[in-house]
Design a protein around this motif. Structure first.
Motif, PDB file in Angstrom:
ATOM      1  N   SER A 114       1.100  -1.357  -0.105  1.00 29.45           N
ATOM      2  CA  SER A 114       0.148  -0.235   0.016  1.00 29.45           C
ATOM      3  C   SER A 114       0.481   1.015  -0.193  1.00 29.45           C
ATOM      4  N   SER A 115       2.067   1.037   1.118  1.00 25.89           N
ATOM      5  CA  SER A 115       1.955   2.754   1.149  1.00 25.89           C
ATOM      6  C   SER A 115       4.019   2.723  -0.676  1.00 25.89           C
ATOM      7  N   ALA A 116       3.936   1.307  -0.935  1.00 26.62           N
ATOM      8  CA  ALA A 116       5.059   1.973  -2.300  1.00 26.62           C
ATOM      9  C   ALA A 116       4.033   1.909  -3.402  1.00 26.62           C
ATOM     10  N   MET A 117       2.263   1.594  -3.293  1.00 25.48           N
ATOM     11  CA  MET A 117       1.998   2.324  -4.494  1.00 25.48           C
ATOM     12  C   MET A 117       1.682   3.892  -4.544  1.00 25.48           C
ATOM     13  N   SER A 118       1.440   4.176  -3.533  1.00 25.38           N
ATOM     14  CA  SER A 118       1.670   5.424  -2.303  1.00 25.38           C
ATOM     15  C   SER A 118       2.367   6.790  -3.175  1.00 25.38           C
ATOM     16  N   VAL A 119       3.683   6.191  -2.907  1.00 20.55           N
ATOM     17  CA  VAL A 119       4.995   6.716  -3.237  1.00 20.55           C
ATOM     18  C   VAL A 119       5.695   6.801  -4.804  1.00 20.55           C
ATOM     19  N   ILE A 120       5.031   5.498  -5.255  1.00 13.82           N
ATOM     20  CA  ILE A 120       6.011   5.392  -6.635  1.00 13.82           C
ATOM     21  C   ILE A 120       4.848   6.240  -7.677  1.00 13.82           C
ATOM     22  N   LYS A 121       2.676   6.475  -7.301  1.00 16.20           N
ATOM     23  CA  LYS A 121       2.685   6.617  -7.986  1.00 16.20           C
ATOM     24  C   LYS A 121       2.756   8.495  -7.937  1.00 16.20           C
ATOM     25  N   GLY A 122       2.890   8.916  -6.541  1.00 14.69           N
ATOM     26  CA  GLY A 122       2.943  10.234  -6.439  1.00 14.69           C
ATOM     27  C   GLY A 122       4.748  10.614  -6.742  1.00 14.69           C
ATOM     28  N   LEU A 123       5.729   9.644  -6.931  1.00  9.92           N
ATOM     29  CA  LEU A 123       7.001  10.436  -8.020  1.00  9.92           C
ATOM     30  C   LEU A 123       6.653  10.699  -8.787  1.00  9.92           C
ATOM     31  N   ALA A 124       5.809   9.090  -9.728  1.00 11.94           N
ATOM     32  CA  ALA A 124       5.479   8.989 -10.930  1.00 11.94           C
ATOM     33  C   ALA A 124       5.147  10.518 -11.693  1.00 11.94           C
ATOM     34  N   GLU A 125       3.833  11.362 -10.908  1.00 15.95           N
ATOM     35  CA  GLU A 125       3.152  12.504 -11.219  1.00 15.95           C
ATOM     36  C   GLU A 125       3.859  13.661 -10.451  1.00 15.95           C
ATOM     37  N   GLY A 126       4.885  13.725  -9.992  1.00 17.05           N
ATOM     38  CA  GLY A 126       5.119  15.008  -9.789  1.00 17.05           C
ATOM     39  C   GLY A 126       4.880  15.411  -8.508  1.00 17.05           C
ATOM     40  N   ARG A 127       4.421  14.689  -8.022  1.00 17.79           N
ATOM     41  CA  ARG A 127       3.801  15.033  -6.560  1.00 17.79           C
ATOM     42  C   ARG A 127       4.733  14.815  -5.212  1.00 17.79           C
ATOM     43  N   GLU A 128       4.771  15.581  -4.356  1.00 18.58           N
ATOM     44  CA  GLU A 128       5.494  15.321  -2.872  1.00 18.58           C
ATOM     45  C   GLU A 128       5.616  14.138  -2.435  1.00 18.58           C
ATOM     46  N   VAL A 129       6.122  13.110  -1.739  1.00 16.71           N
ATOM     47  CA  VAL A 129       6.007  12.095  -1.090  1.00 16.71           C
ATOM     48  C   VAL A 129       6.581  11.735   0.439  1.00 16.71           C
ATOM     49  N   MET A 130       6.014  11.099   1.368  1.00 13.49           N
ATOM     50  CA  MET A 130       7.237  10.808   1.938  1.00 13.49           C
ATOM     51  C   MET A 130       7.801   9.715   1.704  1.00 13.49           C
ATOM     52  N   HIS A 131       9.158   9.855   2.162  1.00  7.73           N
ATOM     53  CA  HIS A 131       9.939   8.021   2.046  1.00  7.73           C
ATOM     54  C   HIS A 131      11.213   8.470   2.527  1.00  7.73           C
ATOM     55  N   HIS A 132      11.379   6.994   3.361  1.00 11.18           N
ATOM     56  CA  HIS A 132      12.293   7.017   4.254  1.00 11.18           C
ATOM     57  C   HIS A 132      12.339   8.182   4.932  1.00 11.18           C
ATOM     58  N   GLY A 133      10.844   8.274   5.209  1.00  5.39           N
ATOM     59  CA  GLY A 133      10.474   8.919   6.251  1.00  5.39           C
ATOM     60  C   GLY A 133      10.617  10.718   6.012  1.00  5.39           C
ATOM     61  N   GLN A 134      11.118  11.253   5.033  1.00  2.47           N
ATOM     62  CA  GLN A 134      11.216  12.722   4.869  1.00  2.47           C
ATOM     63  C   GLN A 134      10.423  13.079   3.295  1.00  2.47           C
ATOM     64  N   PRO A 135      10.673  14.421   3.232  1.00  2.26           N
ATOM     65  CA  PRO A 135       9.995  14.225   2.210  1.00  2.26           C
ATOM     66  C   PRO A 135      10.504  14.103   1.132  1.00  2.26           C
ATOM     67  N   LEU A 136       9.877  13.948  -0.177  1.00  2.00           N
ATOM     68  CA  LEU A 136      10.167  13.889  -1.509  1.00  2.00           C
ATOM     69  C   LEU A 136       9.675  13.607  -2.914  1.00  2.00           C
ATOM     70  N   ARG A 137      10.473  14.441  -3.921  1.00  6.30           N
ATOM     71  CA  ARG A 137       9.262  14.538  -5.098  1.00  6.30           C
ATOM     72  C   ARG A 137      10.438  14.981  -6.093  1.00  6.30           C
ATOM     73  N   LEU A 138      10.751  14.646  -7.641  1.00  6.71           N
ATOM     74  CA  LEU A 138      11.782  14.580  -8.906  1.00  6.71           C
ATOM     75  C   LEU A 138      10.722  15.377  -9.180  1.00  6.71           C
ATOM     76  N   PRO A 139      11.837  16.638  -8.955  1.00 10.21           N
ATOM     77  CA  PRO A 139      11.370  18.107  -9.365  1.00 10.21           C
ATOM     78  C   PRO A 139      11.575  17.599 -11.361  1.00 10.21           C
ATOM     79  N   TRP A 140      11.323  17.202 -12.188  1.00  9.05           N
ATOM     80  CA  TRP A 140      11.736  17.113 -12.963  1.00  9.05           C
ATOM     81  C   TRP A 140      10.614  17.143 -14.072  1.00  9.05           C
ATOM     82  N   VAL A 141       9.582  15.832 -13.204  1.00 10.75           N
ATOM     83  CA  VAL A 141       8.190  15.317 -13.851  1.00 10.75           C
ATOM     84  C   VAL A 141       7.557  16.143 -14.317  1.00 10.75           C
TER      85      VAL A 141
END
Length: 304
Positions: A114-141
């Motif tokens: 469940s957590s992986a689906m949220s993180v993978i989808k969020g990153l691929a769509e350019g949103r900020e997610v929590m991963h390994h306890g910190q906010p993360l985003r792919l800025p180039w998406v």
């Protein structure tokens, strides 16, 4: 009904690309591969070549898992392919079977999935997610889109599909099992306040068009063993008299080896009536190109 083809990434990779091209020409709209990085070649490398040599095919794993790559790597892989080729990927995902077992690891938990689906989808769509306890985003998406389709059999997994995923993958073409699992997913989606009709229902199974039924069944016998791994886990968890229907717990032997094209059409129409939006054809036997051609010439036109 849409159609997909599922291939193993056996070398040479050029053969996988050629088969995907043939599938697109035959009317298939999805090109799937297995994702077991030790048993077969790395699929995400091959996806880039497939996307470059096709024009409309959507590609993705059937299925990846949360345990063999960091979720940020998986999200970036999909985002990169989508940026290069225009949002033509889909993420099929599950708890992990062959990819995990071959490296001596058990399938992942549903909570991790469940957590992986949220993180993978969020990153691929350019949103900020929590991963390994910190906010993360792919800025180039930019304008990234990724649907997550989850593979499931048991009640808890089916509930998670309905609550979170964009689609459902059922790896068996038994109509009774399809009705129960699709119904369970739709009910969970409705209970979660989601539109059940917005989820895509994909039934995946091997198929072989021919007239030598004993030979065809022998060629596809591996699929019963694969499904059997999942069913064994369910029986261990729920028993044979629990919430899992008898049609599923009894399902071990391969029953997908239908003979003439007309039999495939009949079964596909039955699956469509059960709620399937896509049939994904596992293409792993000794007459792959003939079966692909038969689908393009006879079966897809009759069903689609």
């Amino acid at each position: 009904m849409e159609f997909g083809v599922v291939l193993q990434t056996n070398p040479p990779a050029s053969r996988v690309v050629e088969m995907m091209q043939q599938a697109e020409d035959a009317g298939f709209s999805y090109g799937w591969t297995w994702d077991s990085h030790v048993l077969w070649q790395e699929p995400f490398v091959i996806y880039s070549a497939v996307l470059a040599e096709t024009s409309t095919l959507t590609v993705g794993p059937m299925v990846t898992n949360p345990g063999t790559r960091d979720w940020s790597v998986t999200g970036s892989l999909f985002a990169t392919l989508n940026d290069m080729y225009g949002n033509r990927t889909v993420c099929g995902i599950g708890r992990g079977d062959s990819a995990r077992r071959v490296i001596g690891q058990p399938p992942m938990s549903l909570a991790s999935l469940s957590s992986a689906m949220s993180v993978i989808k969020g990153l691929a769509e350019g949103r900020e997610v929590m991963h390994h306890g910190q906010p993360l985003r792919l800025p180039w998406v930019r304008d990234g889109k990724l649907e997550i389709w989850m593979a499931a059999y048991g009640p808890k997994a089916l509930k998670l599909v309905g609550e979170q995923a964009d689609g459902f993958i059922l790896q068996t073409a038994d109509p009774d099992i399809a009705r129960w699992t699709i119904g369970s997913v739709r009910a969970a989606a409705k209970e979660a306040g989601r539109d059940p009709d917005a989820l895509t229902m994909c039934v995946a199974a091997p198929a072989y068009v021919g007239t030598d039924l004993p030979h065809q069944r022998e060629q596809l016998r591996w699929f019963g063993g694969m499904v059997g791994n999942h069913v064994a886990d369910l029986v261990a968890r729920y028993g044979t008299d629990g919430p899992v229907p008898r049609a599923l717990t009894d399902y071990i032997a391969g029953r997908q080896g239908y003979d003439p094209a007309s039999a495939h059409v009949d079964r596909l129409r039955e699956l469509a009536e059960a709620g399937a939006d896509q049939f994904a054809l596992y293409l792993m036997h000794d007459q792959e190109e003939d079966t692909l051609a038969a689908y393009g010439q006879e079966i897809i036109p009759a069903v689609g």
